[in-house]
Scaffold this motif. Structure first.
Motif, PDB file in Angstrom:
ATOM      1  N   ILE A 105      20.190   6.625   1.183  1.00 58.06           N
ATOM      2  CA  ILE A 105      21.390   6.239   0.435  1.00 58.06           C
ATOM      3  C   ILE A 105      21.283   6.559  -1.056  1.00 58.06           C
ATOM      4  O   ILE A 105      22.127   6.127  -1.841  1.00 58.06           O
ATOM      5  N   GLY A 106      20.282   7.322  -1.437  1.00 52.34           N
ATOM      6  CA  GLY A 106      20.184   7.719  -2.832  1.00 52.34           C
ATOM      7  C   GLY A 106      18.751   7.930  -3.285  1.00 52.34           C
ATOM      8  O   GLY A 106      17.851   8.156  -2.483  1.00 52.34           O
ATOM      9  N   THR A 107      18.556   7.837  -4.571  1.00 48.37           N
ATOM     10  CA  THR A 107      17.250   8.039  -5.184  1.00 48.37           C
ATOM     11  C   THR A 107      16.485   6.726  -5.266  1.00 48.37           C
ATOM     12  O   THR A 107      17.032   5.716  -5.734  1.00 48.37           O
ATOM     13  N   VAL A 108      15.249   6.728  -4.808  1.00 46.31           N
ATOM     14  CA  VAL A 108      14.370   5.562  -4.932  1.00 46.31           C
ATOM     15  C   VAL A 108      13.374   5.846  -6.059  1.00 46.31           C
ATOM     16  O   VAL A 108      12.701   6.878  -6.055  1.00 46.31           O
ATOM     17  N   ALA A 109      13.318   4.948  -7.024  1.00 49.77           N
ATOM     18  CA  ALA A 109      12.415   5.129  -8.165  1.00 49.77           C
ATOM     19  C   ALA A 109      11.565   3.882  -8.341  1.00 49.77           C
ATOM     20  O   ALA A 109      12.101   2.762  -8.408  1.00 49.77           O
ATOM     21  N   TRP A 110      10.242   4.071  -8.415  1.00 45.61           N
ATOM     22  CA  TRP A 110       9.319   2.955  -8.617  1.00 45.61           C
ATOM     23  C   TRP A 110       8.985   2.841 -10.098  1.00 45.61           C
ATOM     24  O   TRP A 110       8.645   3.825 -10.744  1.00 45.61           O
ATOM     25  N   ILE A 155       0.855  -1.179   0.000  1.00 48.77           N
ATOM     26  CA  ILE A 155       0.000   0.000   0.000  1.00 48.77           C
ATOM     27  C   ILE A 155       0.894   1.234   0.000  1.00 48.77           C
ATOM     28  O   ILE A 155       2.120   1.145   0.144  1.00 48.77           O
ATOM     29  N   GLU A 156       0.301   2.394  -0.149  1.00 54.55           N
ATOM     30  CA  GLU A 156       1.079   3.622  -0.249  1.00 54.55           C
ATOM     31  C   GLU A 156       1.956   3.845   0.974  1.00 54.55           C
ATOM     32  O   GLU A 156       3.095   4.320   0.864  1.00 54.55           O
ATOM     33  N   ALA A 157       1.455   3.501   2.134  1.00 52.60           N
ATOM     34  CA  ALA A 157       2.249   3.666   3.355  1.00 52.60           C
ATOM     35  C   ALA A 157       3.515   2.814   3.306  1.00 52.60           C
ATOM     36  O   ALA A 157       4.574   3.225   3.816  1.00 52.60           O
ATOM     37  N   ASP A 158       3.425   1.614   2.700  1.00 52.90           N
ATOM     38  CA  ASP A 158       4.598   0.756   2.565  1.00 52.90           C
ATOM     39  C   ASP A 158       5.641   1.401   1.656  1.00 52.90           C
ATOM     40  O   ASP A 158       6.844   1.350   1.927  1.00 52.90           O
ATOM     41  N   ARG A 159       5.168   2.010   0.578  1.00 56.09           N
ATOM     42  CA  ARG A 159       6.084   2.683  -0.352  1.00 56.09           C
ATOM     43  C   ARG A 159       6.772   3.862   0.329  1.00 56.09           C
ATOM     44  O   ARG A 159       7.976   4.076   0.177  1.00 56.09           O
ATOM     45  N   GLN A 160       6.007   4.618   1.083  1.00 51.68           N
ATOM     46  CA  GLN A 160       6.573   5.769   1.777  1.00 51.68           C
ATOM     47  C   GLN A 160       7.593   5.331   2.820  1.00 51.68           C
ATOM     48  O   GLN A 160       8.649   5.969   2.988  1.00 51.68           O
ATOM     49  N   PHE A 161       7.298   4.251   3.517  1.00 49.20           N
ATOM     50  CA  PHE A 161       8.227   3.702   4.507  1.00 49.20           C
ATOM     51  C   PHE A 161       9.523   3.265   3.820  1.00 49.20           C
ATOM     52  O   PHE A 161      10.631   3.572   4.284  1.00 49.20           O
ATOM     53  N   THR A 162       9.387   2.561   2.698  1.00 50.19           N
ATOM     54  CA  THR A 162      10.549   2.103   1.938  1.00 50.19           C
ATOM     55  C   THR A 162      11.409   3.284   1.498  1.00 50.19           C
ATOM     56  O   THR A 162      12.636   3.264   1.626  1.00 50.19           O
ATOM     57  N   GLU A 163      10.759   4.328   1.007  1.00 50.91           N
ATOM     58  CA  GLU A 163      11.493   5.507   0.548  1.00 50.91           C
ATOM     59  C   GLU A 163      12.179   6.229   1.702  1.00 50.91           C
ATOM     60  O   GLU A 163      13.288   6.755   1.547  1.00 50.91           O
ATOM     61  N   SER A 164      11.538   6.239   2.866  1.00 51.42           N
ATOM     62  CA  SER A 164      12.138   6.922   4.014  1.00 51.42           C
ATOM     63  C   SER A 164      13.410   6.223   4.470  1.00 51.42           C
ATOM     64  O   SER A 164      14.339   6.867   4.970  1.00 51.42           O
TER      65      SER A 164
END
Length: 262
Positions: free
Chosen positions: A151-156, A137-146
């Protein structure tokens, strides 16, 4: 936010990721590295002082589990540890060529992320391209990005693009290293010291990338700002074109793509 990261394997890319994360000193208590070889884990811990263990049961405390073993071992290792981790943890693979569908055959209804990091994560200037299954879910993506944004750029991206990611971000630092080395060799030939030549060439490459990112200006426009009429830079550009510079880069990327089938 309280959370824990559990790594499986202590290989090169896990080393790069952990090295980058540890530049944030608060991360030291959040990292667990597991594996089968205690000797290898002890060597890993020697210069990082993170928790290591051969006991996969410790993964039960982890909110993110990063499988860092080789592609031919990913599925068997996930099968070995799936009953040790939380059901709602994020399960991440950083191996090339292993699909989300293949991982789902082992992990079932877990939240799965397929990721391709590059070596520059160790200096917090890396790229982590990711695709995920539908359970995130979106919260999981935000957690992953945080976490990995440290350590760099996260791109989905859509998983269909993952097989092309190594050529764009995974293998591409090698192209940069070759260019820096070539630039330094020529500079040394006219009198620069080796150390200074590498430093100046590397900074020039960093600066070019930063200009693209921070200004949002098309690379061709930036190139035109340097290549003044009748100047020396345009002569260098013309020679690069004569030698097929851009075509060589494109062909190199296609060769990497051909080696990554899925």
């Amino acid at each position: 936010m309280e959370y824990k990261l559990g790594f499986i394997g202590a290989g090169k890319m896990v080393n790069h990721i952990v090295s980058g994360l540890l530049k944030d000193h608060e991360m030291q208590e959040k990292i667990l590295v597991t594996g089968r070889s205690l000797d290898k884990l002890e060597k890993f811990r020697a210069d990082k002082q993170v928790e290591v263990s051969t006991d996969y049961n410790k993964l039960a405390d982890c909110d993110i589990i990063i499988n860092g073993v080789s592609s031919n071992q990913i599925l068997s290792v996930f099968g070995e540890i799936k009953n040790h981790g939380k059901k709602d943890a994020l399960y991440i693979s950083i191996a090339a060529g292993v699909t989300i569908e293949e991982m789902e055959t082992i992990l079932g209804d877990r939240k799965i992320i397929r990721s391709m990091p590059n070596i520059a994560v160790s200096v917090q200037e890396g790229v982590m391209v990711m695709s995920a299954n539908k359970r995130l879910i979106e919260a999981d993506r935000q957690f992953t990005e945080s976490v990995f944004g440290k350590i760099g750029t996260v791109a989905w991206v859509d998983e269909s693009l993952m097989k092309y990611t190594p050529s764009l971000t995974g293998s591409s630092p090698t192209y940069g290293f070759l260019m820096i080395e070539a630039m330094a060799d020529q500079a040394v030939s006219v009198g620069f010291s080796r150390e200074q030549a590498y430093k100046l060439a590397a900074q020039a490459v960093i600066g070019a990338g930063k200009l693209v990112l921070e200004t949002g200006t098309h690379p061709g426009v930036l190139k035109d700002q340097i290549t003044t009429s009748g100047g020396s830079t345009i002569q260098g550009v013309m020679e690069l074109e004569n030698q097929g510079f851009r075509n060589s880069v494109i062909k190199a990327m296609k060769a990497v793509n051909e080696a990554n089938k899925k």
